[in-house]
Design an enzyme around this catalytic site. Structure first.
Site, PDB file in Angstrom:
ATOM      1  N   CYS A   2       0.969   1.808 -19.851  1.00 39.12           N
ATOM      2  CA  CYS A   2       0.720   1.691 -21.287  1.00 39.12           C
ATOM      3  C   CYS A   2      -0.745   1.366 -21.589  1.00 39.12           C
ATOM      4  O   CYS A   2      -1.419   0.714 -20.801  1.00 39.12           O
ATOM      5  CB  CYS A   2       1.561   0.569 -21.882  1.00 39.12           C
ATOM      6  SG  CYS A   2       3.304   0.747 -21.586  1.00 39.12           S
ATOM      7  N   ARG A  27      -4.290   6.860 -17.312  1.00 35.07           N
ATOM      8  CA  ARG A  27      -3.451   5.789 -16.770  1.00 35.07           C
ATOM      9  C   ARG A  27      -2.028   6.257 -16.499  1.00 35.07           C
ATOM     10  O   ARG A  27      -1.305   5.616 -15.764  1.00 35.07           O
ATOM     11  CB  ARG A  27      -3.409   4.620 -17.774  1.00 35.07           C
ATOM     12  CG  ARG A  27      -4.765   3.996 -17.998  1.00 35.07           C
ATOM     13  CD  ARG A  27      -4.779   3.180 -19.262  1.00 35.07           C
ATOM     14  NE  ARG A  27      -3.983   1.994 -19.165  1.00 35.07           N
ATOM     15  CZ  ARG A  27      -4.468   0.770 -19.103  1.00 35.07           C
ATOM     16  NH1 ARG A  27      -5.754   0.578 -19.113  1.00 35.07           N
ATOM     17  NH2 ARG A  27      -3.682  -0.272 -19.031  1.00 35.07           N
ATOM     18  N   ASN A  98       1.817  -3.840 -24.296  1.00 37.91           N
ATOM     19  CA  ASN A  98       1.798  -3.526 -22.856  1.00 37.91           C
ATOM     20  C   ASN A  98       2.449  -4.697 -22.145  1.00 37.91           C
ATOM     21  O   ASN A  98       2.217  -5.845 -22.523  1.00 37.91           O
ATOM     22  CB  ASN A  98       0.367  -3.439 -22.315  1.00 37.91           C
ATOM     23  CG  ASN A  98      -0.358  -2.219 -22.801  1.00 37.91           C
ATOM     24  OD1 ASN A  98       0.203  -1.403 -23.510  1.00 37.91           O
ATOM     25  ND2 ASN A  98      -1.612  -2.107 -22.414  1.00 37.91           N
ATOM     26  N   GLY A  99       3.182  -4.419 -21.069  1.00 40.34           N
ATOM     27  CA  GLY A  99       3.806  -5.512 -20.313  1.00 40.34           C
ATOM     28  C   GLY A  99       5.316  -5.451 -20.448  1.00 40.34           C
ATOM     29  O   GLY A  99       5.876  -4.457 -20.921  1.00 40.34           O
ATOM     30  N   GLU A 478      -1.472   6.540   4.673  1.00 41.20           N
ATOM     31  CA  GLU A 478      -2.210   6.936   3.479  1.00 41.20           C
ATOM     32  C   GLU A 478      -2.063   8.444   3.233  1.00 41.20           C
ATOM     33  O   GLU A 478      -1.877   8.880   2.100  1.00 41.20           O
ATOM     34  CB  GLU A 478      -3.683   6.509   3.630  1.00 41.20           C
ATOM     35  CG  GLU A 478      -4.620   6.927   2.523  1.00 41.20           C
ATOM     36  CD  GLU A 478      -4.245   6.424   1.139  1.00 41.20           C
ATOM     37  OE1 GLU A 478      -3.330   5.596   1.000  1.00 41.20           O
ATOM     38  OE2 GLU A 478      -4.860   6.908   0.166  1.00 41.20           O
ATOM     39  N   GLU A 485       2.852  11.508  -3.520  1.00 40.24           N
ATOM     40  CA  GLU A 485       2.569  11.224  -4.934  1.00 40.24           C
ATOM     41  C   GLU A 485       2.016  12.445  -5.670  1.00 40.24           C
ATOM     42  O   GLU A 485       2.246  12.597  -6.864  1.00 40.24           O
ATOM     43  CB  GLU A 485       1.637  10.019  -5.094  1.00 40.24           C
ATOM     44  CG  GLU A 485       0.210  10.221  -4.666  1.00 40.24           C
ATOM     45  CD  GLU A 485      -0.692   9.041  -5.055  1.00 40.24           C
ATOM     46  OE1 GLU A 485      -1.603   8.740  -4.299  1.00 40.24           O
ATOM     47  OE2 GLU A 485      -0.465   8.427  -6.122  1.00 40.24           O
ATOM     48  N   HIS A 501      12.426   5.728  18.321  1.00 34.06           N
ATOM     49  CA  HIS A 501      13.372   4.668  17.948  1.00 34.06           C
ATOM     50  C   HIS A 501      14.147   5.012  16.677  1.00 34.06           C
ATOM     51  O   HIS A 501      14.703   4.139  16.030  1.00 34.06           O
ATOM     52  CB  HIS A 501      12.627   3.341  17.801  1.00 34.06           C
ATOM     53  CG  HIS A 501      11.931   2.937  19.059  1.00 34.06           C
ATOM     54  ND1 HIS A 501      12.607   2.575  20.198  1.00 34.06           N
ATOM     55  CD2 HIS A 501      10.616   2.903  19.385  1.00 34.06           C
ATOM     56  CE1 HIS A 501      11.749   2.314  21.169  1.00 34.06           C
ATOM     57  NE2 HIS A 501      10.525   2.507  20.698  1.00 34.06           N
ATOM     58  N   LYS A 601      -2.470   5.002 -13.406  1.00 34.37           N
ATOM     59  CA  LYS A 601      -3.679   4.602 -12.687  1.00 34.37           C
ATOM     60  C   LYS A 601      -3.775   3.093 -12.566  1.00 34.37           C
ATOM     61  O   LYS A 601      -4.195   2.570 -11.553  1.00 34.37           O
ATOM     62  CB  LYS A 601      -4.907   5.163 -13.419  1.00 34.37           C
ATOM     63  CG  LYS A 601      -6.221   4.918 -12.705  1.00 34.37           C
ATOM     64  CD  LYS A 601      -6.309   5.746 -11.439  1.00 34.37           C
ATOM     65  CE  LYS A 601      -7.498   5.415 -10.579  1.00 34.37           C
ATOM     66  NZ  LYS A 601      -7.299   5.888  -9.200  1.00 34.37           N
TER      67      LYS A 601
HETATM   68  C1  F6R Z   1      -2.208   5.836  -4.641  1.00 36.51           C
HETATM   69  C2  F6R Z   1      -2.730   4.805  -5.528  1.00 36.51           C
HETATM   70  C3  F6R Z   1      -1.949   3.556  -5.678  1.00 36.51           C
HETATM   71  C4  F6R Z   1      -2.877   2.357  -5.894  1.00 36.51           C
HETATM   72  C5  F6R Z   1      -2.048   1.106  -6.218  1.00 36.51           C
HETATM   73  C6  F6R Z   1      -2.935  -0.116  -6.360  1.00 36.51           C
HETATM   74  O1  F6R Z   1      -3.074   6.930  -4.564  1.00 36.51           O
HETATM   75  O2  F6R Z   1      -3.742   4.976  -6.150  1.00 36.51           O
HETATM   76  O3  F6R Z   1      -1.087   3.343  -4.608  1.00 36.51           O
HETATM   77  O4  F6R Z   1      -3.635   2.166  -4.740  1.00 36.51           O
HETATM   78  O5  F6R Z   1      -1.357   1.315  -7.402  1.00 36.51           O
HETATM   79  O6  F6R Z   1      -3.873   0.059  -7.365  1.00 36.51           O
HETATM   80  P1  F6R Z   1      -5.167  -0.834  -7.430  1.00 36.51           P
HETATM   81  O7  F6R Z   1      -6.030  -0.468  -6.265  1.00 36.51           O
HETATM   82  O8  F6R Z   1      -5.806  -0.482  -8.748  1.00 36.51           O
HETATM   83  O9  F6R Z   1      -4.714  -2.262  -7.354  1.00 36.51           O
END
Ligand code: F6R
Length: 606
Positions: A2, A27, A98-99, A478, A485, A501, A601
């Site tokens: 949000c 976001r 937000n929240g 990673e 994602e 395993h 984001k």
């Molecule tokens: C994956 C990604 C997320 C963030 C996670 C933490 O590509 O971007 O897994 O790494 O949401 O976000 P931050 O680094 O902003 O705390």
């Protein structure tokens, strides 16, 4: 996640609110809305979907107000639809939030017993109703305070009041909120990025604070209702980051920015004349620190995993890594000689922030590795080490991951040297090698076309696996995270030695498996694990580093070789093909690369 915008001005505000909401689109959200005053009543426009749709709706409704609030919603309570979109208004107030209000179900029941009817399934609507009830017998500030006292959970709020049509009230607890100052107008925003096109003068609200904004006036109150003065910060400009340039997506641009962002980070921390790290003035005596806990979420957690290998290899410290959402609720042993490191690109991730606050409450030593230096995590840590990679807009973290690894490696070296765990000669040698990394990143990025040509296999697979040992294991995690994602394909990152395993049962004819096998001490072992999956039908993409020795193994489907450097530094290079693989697989599948479904984001709810 949000996002909130509020503008109190002398001129109509709708188009500026829409433009600012567009800035918040990165976001991740599923519906959008806006409310202003027209003809003495609160008028709203809301819709499911994108801000473009809201823009069309607003033009049809001719919203003309000079004071207004806007919101992009990422659904938590109630499905994404027009009714659940914010603002939530009645004849008296209009609220964006937000929240999460954790006691909303109980509050709703109490209010329903009093005869109030709810239109939406959201937790936010209880705030609208509580405010209108409290306004019956209280002043505006008192009514806001009385309402906030009833709420459990987290909030950043923007509120319009029918009887005070020239102002917006903002309040925060747990979720960030900023006030911006313009020329005969003032702004409210859930982050400073949304306000940057309008102003660089910002005040951040602290937990429990309330603000009142008029076009030519702002005032602030603490949680006890006492008027307070707040500092105005002047933000730095970094306009280039908000433009895709010649790239089709921010993600691709950010991947290819890595030679430069790595250089900026290195220039910030490494002395250009000597092989020395310019980090001084730690606020604690490093000699007394005997253990480290690293905390993060998602990609940031993977950076913590990599740092654990480095710290264990190069220092005498005990190292623990924690996923923030777990750490914040379990019983932890807080030790006074432990350093807690919080890793977060946004610096606003709710779980990481809560973990930091828990450490602050227990008076622990805290350090944050962040990208956004004005963020809540940065502002609330004892010491900050920024990653200096500029704004990251693509939801999938790429250049910030590299930045997080860089800072954590630099910090590892500094600690190892100061604690005399490594000799001066080794310290300087490692710094010398690190200075070469930006060039090696640039060269390794030239493998893009090879990855593009095989990406469809991953895009169209039922699932895939990413395997590695040692430092290549978190790199594999990673790589798998990036693919799932962005491309919505199941991908599992696993320690190569663990396959037998259990997960080996998943290997069937044609399944694509990425094996990350740098020429380090694990190389032979990983190659054997690779043969175990090849002999069961897997199509293996092997990622290794260049070497004078040829890769002798048979039946490898494809090979990518990154540039050569020391084993310790290889994660900086091995990650790059994985980022490009996920990017091109997502492109192949037609996915929204910069805004993957369901994701955000800045993850400001837990
Ligand atoms: C994956 C990604 C997320 C963030 C996670 C933490 O590509 O971007 O897994 O790494 O949401 O976000 P931050 O680094 O902003 O705390």
């Amino acid at each position: 996640m949000c996002g909130i915008i509020g503008i109190a001005s002398a001129k109509p505000v709708v188009s500026n609110i829409i433009n600012s909401l567009k800035k918040l689109e990165y976001r991740g959200y599923d519906s959008a809305g806006i409310a202003t005053f027209s003809d003495n009543c609160i008028d709203e426009a809301k819709c499911e979907g994108r801000v473009d749709r809201l823009e069309k709706l607003c033009s049809k409704k001719y919203l003309q107000g000079t004071v207004g609030i806007g919101h992009v919603r990422w659904a938590t309570h109630g499905i994404p639809n027009q009714i659940n979109a914010h603002p939530h208004s009645n004849e008296i107030v209009s609220v964006v939030h937000n929240g999460i209000i954790e006691n909303s179900t109980i509050l709703k029941k109490i209010l329903e017993k009093k005869g109030y009817k709810f239109k939406s399934q959201t937790d936010t609507e209880v705030i609208t109703i509580l405010l209108s009830e409290n306004l019956k017998k209280n002043t505006l500030v008192e009514a806001v305070q009385k309402t906030l006292e009833k709420l459990h959970g987290s909030y950043a709020l923007g509120i319009l009041f029918k009887d005070s049509p020239d102002l917006i009230v903002g309040a925060r607890r747990g979720s960030p909120l900023a006030v911006g100052y313009g020329d005969n107008e003032n702004y409210l925003g859930s982050d400073s990025y949304a306000l940057k096109s309008m102003t660089n003068k910002i005040t951040y609200l602290d937990d429990g604070e309330i603000c009142i904004l008029k076009k030519d006036h702002t005032e602030f109150y603490n949680s006890k209702g006492k008027k307070i003065n707040k500092k105005i910060l002047i933000l730095s400009e970094d306009k280039n980051n908000y433009d895709k340039g010649d790239f089709k997506t921010f993600m691709q641009k950010e991947i290819f920015e890595q030679p430069n962002t790595a250089k900026s980070c290195i220039n910030e921390y490494l002395d250009s004349l000597r092989d020395e790290i310019n980090i001084y003035n730690f606020p604690w005596d490093l000699q007394k620190i005997n253990s480290i806990t690293l905390v993060g979420c998602g990609t940031a957690y993977h950076a913590c995993m990599i740092a654990k290998y480095w710290l264990e290899e190069l220092t005498s410290l005990d190292v623990i890594i924690e996923i923030a959402s777990e750490f914040r609720y379990k019983k932890n042993k807080f030790k006074k000689n432990n350093l807690y490191i919080f890793v977060s690109q946004s610096g606003e991730t709710a779980d990481t922030f809560a973990a930091l606050e828990l450490c602050n409450t227990n008076k622990m030593k805290t350090l944050s590795v962040v990208n956004v230096i004005e963020s809540s995590i940065a502002r609330n840590s004892n010491f900050i080490l920024p990653i200096h990679c500029g704004a990251e807009i693509g939801v999938a973290s790429t250049k910030a991951f590299t930045g997080q690894m860089l800072v954590l490696y630099i910090l590892t070296l500094k600690i190892a040297f100061l604690k005399k765990d490594i000799a001066k000669k080794d310290y300087e040698g490692k710094i010398k090698l690190l200075k070469k990394i930006p060039d090696l990143i640039k060269k390794t990025l030239s493998t893009e076309s090879e990855l593009e040509s095989i990406a469809s296999v991953f895009a169209n697979a039922k699932g895939s696996m990413f395997l590695g040992r040692g430092l290549a294991y978190p790199v594999a995690m990673e790589g798998a995270l990036k693919l799932k994602e962005l491309c919505y394909v199941h991908a599992e990152g696993y320690p190569a030695g663990e396959m037998k395993h259990g997960p080996l049962a998943l290997i069937e004819e044609g399944i694509p498996v990425v094996v990350i096998a740098p020429r380090d001490k694990y190389y032979e072992k990983t190659m054997s694990n690779m043969q175990e999956v090849i002999s069961r039908g897997a199509k293996v993409l092997l990622i290794s580093n260049k070497s004078k020795d040829e890769i002798s193994s048979d039946n490898i489907w494809k090979k990518i070789e990154v540039e050569n450097t020391s084993g310790e530094l290889l994660p900086f290079l091995l990650t790059l093909p994985l980022q490009m693989l996920a990017l091109h697989a997502a492109k192949e599948k037609g996915c929204d690369i910069d805004k993957p479904r369901n994701l955000a984001k800045s993850v400001t709810v837990e």
